[in-house]
Scaffold this motif. Structure first.
Motif, PDB file in Angstrom:
ATOM      1  N   UNK A 200       0.838  -1.205   0.000  1.00 55.92           N
ATOM      2  CA  UNK A 200       0.000   0.000   0.000  1.00 55.92           C
ATOM      3  C   UNK A 200       0.869   1.249   0.000  1.00 55.92           C
ATOM      4  N   UNK A 201       1.909   1.253   0.834  1.00 56.11           N
ATOM      5  CA  UNK A 201       2.779   2.417   0.923  1.00 56.11           C
ATOM      6  C   UNK A 201       3.507   2.698  -0.394  1.00 56.11           C
ATOM      7  N   UNK A 202       3.738   1.643  -1.166  1.00 56.63           N
ATOM      8  CA  UNK A 202       4.507   1.808  -2.404  1.00 56.63           C
ATOM      9  C   UNK A 202       3.637   2.226  -3.590  1.00 56.63           C
ATOM     10  N   UNK A 203       2.334   2.271  -3.404  1.00 59.30           N
ATOM     11  CA  UNK A 203       1.433   2.540  -4.530  1.00 59.30           C
ATOM     12  C   UNK A 203       1.020   4.004  -4.597  1.00 59.30           C
ATOM     13  N   UNK A 204       0.563   4.374  -5.787  1.00 60.51           N
ATOM     14  CA  UNK A 204       0.143   5.758  -6.027  1.00 60.51           C
ATOM     15  C   UNK A 204      -1.139   6.100  -5.280  1.00 60.51           C
ATOM     16  N   UNK A 205      -2.078   5.182  -5.280  1.00 58.63           N
ATOM     17  CA  UNK A 205      -3.361   5.420  -4.639  1.00 58.63           C
ATOM     18  C   UNK A 205      -3.950   4.099  -4.165  1.00 58.63           C
ATOM     19  N   UNK A 206      -4.909   4.190  -3.254  1.00 60.27           N
ATOM     20  CA  UNK A 206      -5.591   3.019  -2.714  1.00 60.27           C
ATOM     21  C   UNK A 206      -7.074   3.157  -3.030  1.00 60.27           C
ATOM     22  N   UNK A 207      -7.629   2.195  -3.751  1.00 57.97           N
ATOM     23  CA  UNK A 207      -9.051   2.203  -4.057  1.00 57.97           C
ATOM     24  C   UNK A 207      -9.740   1.127  -3.221  1.00 57.97           C
ATOM     25  N   UNK A 208     -10.778   1.513  -2.489  1.00 56.68           N
ATOM     26  CA  UNK A 208     -11.498   0.571  -1.640  1.00 56.68           C
ATOM     27  C   UNK A 208     -12.781   0.121  -2.312  1.00 56.68           C
TER      28      UNK A 208
ATOM     29  N   UNK B  90     -14.083   2.990 -11.770  1.00 55.62           N
ATOM     30  CA  UNK B  90     -12.779   3.311 -11.197  1.00 55.62           C
ATOM     31  C   UNK B  90     -11.844   2.115 -11.276  1.00 55.62           C
ATOM     32  N   UNK B  91     -12.375   0.919 -11.025  1.00 53.89           N
ATOM     33  CA  UNK B  91     -11.556  -0.295 -11.071  1.00 53.89           C
ATOM     34  C   UNK B  91     -10.943  -0.497 -12.446  1.00 53.89           C
ATOM     35  N   UNK B  92     -11.698  -0.145 -13.473  1.00 50.29           N
ATOM     36  CA  UNK B  92     -11.205  -0.342 -14.839  1.00 50.29           C
ATOM     37  C   UNK B  92     -10.081   0.614 -15.200  1.00 50.29           C
ATOM     38  N   UNK B  93      -9.875   1.657 -14.392  1.00 50.92           N
ATOM     39  CA  UNK B  93      -8.839   2.654 -14.679  1.00 50.92           C
ATOM     40  C   UNK B  93      -7.610   2.501 -13.791  1.00 50.92           C
ATOM     41  N   UNK B  94      -7.606   1.501 -12.921  1.00 53.68           N
ATOM     42  CA  UNK B  94      -6.439   1.277 -12.072  1.00 53.68           C
ATOM     43  C   UNK B  94      -5.310   0.644 -12.870  1.00 53.68           C
ATOM     44  N   UNK B  95      -4.102   0.697 -12.302  1.00 54.17           N
ATOM     45  CA  UNK B  95      -2.945   0.131 -12.983  1.00 54.17           C
ATOM     46  C   UNK B  95      -1.948  -0.432 -12.004  1.00 54.17           C
ATOM     47  N   UNK B  96      -0.776  -0.863 -12.478  1.00 55.28           N
ATOM     48  CA  UNK B  96       0.240  -1.473 -11.616  1.00 55.28           C
ATOM     49  C   UNK B  96       0.731  -0.572 -10.490  1.00 55.28           C
ATOM     50  N   UNK B  97       0.533   0.717 -10.620  1.00 57.88           N
ATOM     51  CA  UNK B  97       0.994   1.641  -9.589  1.00 57.88           C
ATOM     52  C   UNK B  97      -0.050   1.834  -8.484  1.00 57.88           C
ATOM     53  N   UNK B  98      -1.165   1.116  -8.562  1.00 53.09           N
ATOM     54  CA  UNK B  98      -2.266   1.285  -7.611  1.00 53.09           C
ATOM     55  C   UNK B  98      -2.481   0.024  -6.775  1.00 53.09           C
TER      56      UNK B  98
ATOM     57  N   UNK C  48      -9.579  -4.844 -11.200  1.00 54.89           N
ATOM     58  CA  UNK C  48      -8.359  -4.187 -10.722  1.00 54.89           C
ATOM     59  C   UNK C  48      -7.154  -5.111 -10.892  1.00 54.89           C
ATOM     60  N   UNK C  49      -7.333  -6.385 -10.578  1.00 50.05           N
ATOM     61  CA  UNK C  49      -6.234  -7.348 -10.718  1.00 50.05           C
ATOM     62  C   UNK C  49      -5.826  -7.491 -12.184  1.00 50.05           C
ATOM     63  N   UNK C  50      -6.804  -7.569 -13.069  1.00 52.57           N
ATOM     64  CA  UNK C  50      -6.510  -7.694 -14.495  1.00 52.57           C
ATOM     65  C   UNK C  50      -5.763  -6.476 -15.033  1.00 52.57           C
TER      66      UNK C  50
ATOM     67  N   UNK D  96      -3.561  -4.906 -13.367  1.00 54.83           N
ATOM     68  CA  UNK D  96      -2.226  -4.890 -12.780  1.00 54.83           C
ATOM     69  C   UNK D  96      -2.137  -4.341 -11.377  1.00 54.83           C
ATOM     70  N   UNK D  97      -3.267  -3.910 -10.784  1.00 52.28           N
ATOM     71  CA  UNK D  97      -3.239  -3.362  -9.429  1.00 52.28           C
ATOM     72  C   UNK D  97      -3.028  -4.477  -8.406  1.00 52.28           C
ATOM     73  N   UNK D  98      -2.450  -4.137  -7.272  1.00 54.53           N
ATOM     74  CA  UNK D  98      -2.270  -5.079  -6.172  1.00 54.53           C
ATOM     75  C   UNK D  98      -3.580  -5.181  -5.409  1.00 54.53           C
ATOM     76  N   UNK D  99      -4.120  -6.385  -5.237  1.00 55.81           N
ATOM     77  CA  UNK D  99      -5.418  -6.574  -4.594  1.00 55.81           C
ATOM     78  C   UNK D  99      -5.227  -7.173  -3.205  1.00 55.81           C
ATOM     79  N   UNK D 100      -5.753  -6.483  -2.202  1.00 54.18           N
ATOM     80  CA  UNK D 100      -5.726  -6.943  -0.812  1.00 54.18           C
ATOM     81  C   UNK D 100      -7.168  -7.213  -0.399  1.00 54.18           C
ATOM     82  N   UNK D 101      -7.439  -8.427   0.041  1.00 55.95           N
ATOM     83  CA  UNK D 101      -8.803  -8.814   0.391  1.00 55.95           C
ATOM     84  C   UNK D 101      -8.973  -8.935   1.892  1.00 55.95           C
ATOM     85  N   UNK D 102     -10.154  -8.556   2.381  1.00 59.97           N
ATOM     86  CA  UNK D 102     -10.559  -8.801   3.761  1.00 59.97           C
ATOM     87  C   UNK D 102     -11.823  -9.639   3.687  1.00 59.97           C
ATOM     88  N   UNK D 103     -11.728 -10.909   4.084  1.00 60.67           N
ATOM     89  CA  UNK D 103     -12.824 -11.840   3.867  1.00 60.67           C
ATOM     90  C   UNK D 103     -12.661 -13.066   4.750  1.00 60.67           C
ATOM     91  N   UNK D 104     -13.608 -13.992   4.679  1.00 66.21           N
ATOM     92  CA  UNK D 104     -13.527 -15.245   5.424  1.00 66.21           C
ATOM     93  C   UNK D 104     -12.478 -16.167   4.813  1.00 66.21           C
TER      94      UNK D 104
END
Length: 289
Positions: free
Chosen positions: A130-138, A174-182, A203-205, A207-215
């Motif tokens: 997260x710290x290394x990315x340009x932005x964080x999309x929730x 917004x997800x469709x406009x994310x990239x490897x820097x996000x 977002x994954x497709x 190139x964005x880094x995806x962090x999940x919070x789930x079961x």
């Protein structure tokens, strides 16, 4: 991460052999403490190699490490609240004093399970990404959207470039406009919420880094994420269920927030000071001067 908790959460993802080993371990965890891999396999009706593979699937380097984790977990259980009627659903005839005690037990147990399931390495990696990315999309809808908004509010106070849209269509766009820097944080208790899964996959497709919070039940969201933080499957009763997943999610998001904030405490404190001063100026009627 607690061995037995993780096994319970992942039970429906195991193979037939793994499930046999898992059921035996859950029913006889005390006995397994004194067993070798061969003895454990024999007792569960399978091979020693399968027992070793099972331990490694759970994240341990060896069966011995699994036994050590079981021993630590057993010692911890003795210090915690024993199971009792307060883990049951809230009843119509409960008075407020009873509700207070039940709510305490529900939250204490749930937060303890959340911490037991947490992998510090995964958490640290998520913070670094997260710290290394340009932005964080929730991404999140319903109650999960409220968690996203809480993270957004705290992040805005210290300059973390986080963004969230309650409107589903805007989120997908917004997800469709994310990239490897996000980076994207996708929140879904079930891990199958259609809108959240689609946004995360998009977002994954891109190139964005995806962090999940789930079961931790092998759901779609956890399988596609790069890093997954797990919440317990404690929602057995509708009247108390939403409480537990909300608190688990808040804890995980707070840890991400604190992990980011601690890397530059001076800047964090300065940002908090500036935002606090502006809000106070507005409240005192000086914001327009």
């Amino acid at each position: 991460m607690s061995c037995t908790v993780f096994i319970q959460e992942r039970m429906d993802t195991f193979t037939a052999t793994e499930a046999r080993l898992a059921r035996y371990l859950l029913r006889h965890s005390g006995a397994v403490l004194g067993m070798s891999a061969r003895e454990f396999a024999q007792a569960a009706g399978t091979s020693p190699a399968a027992a070793v593979r099972f331990a490694k699937k759970l994240g341990f380097e060896s069966f011995l490490q699994l036994r050590l984790d079981l021993a630590q977990e057993a010692a911890q259980r003795e210090r915690e609240y024993p199971p009792d009627e307060f883990q049951n659903a809230i009843r119509d005839n409960d008075d407020m004093a009873t509700l207070l005690r039940k709510a305490e037990r529900i939250h204490v147990r749930n937060l303890s399970l959340t911490c037991q399931m947490m992998d510090p390495e995964v958490l640290s990696r998520a913070v670094e990404e997260i710290r290394a990315r340009r932005r964080i999309q929730l991404f999140g809808v319903g109650a999960s959207g409220l968690l996203a908004m809480d993270f957004l509010y705290k992040s805005s106070r210290i300059g973390i470039p986080a963004f969230y849209h309650a409107d589903v269509h805007t989120n997908l766009a917004t997800a469709s406009l994310l990239g490897p820097e996000d980076a994207a944080i996708a929140i879904s208790y079930s891990g199958e919420t259609r809108e959240t899964v689609l946004a995360a996959r998009t977002a994954k497709d891109r190139g964005a880094r995806v962090i999940a919070i789930t079961c931790a039940n092998g759901n779609t969201l956890s399988r596609l994420a790069d890093d997954t933080l797990y919440v317990p499957r404690e929602e057995r009763e509708h009247r108390v269920g939403a409480m537990t997943s909300r608190m688990s999610g808040l804890l995980l998001l707070d840890l991400l927030y604190l992990g980011i904030a601690k890397e530059d405490p001076g800047r964090t404190e300065e940002n908090l000071r500036q935002t606090r001063e502006l809000i106070r100026a507005f409240q005192s009627g000086q914001g327009g001067k």
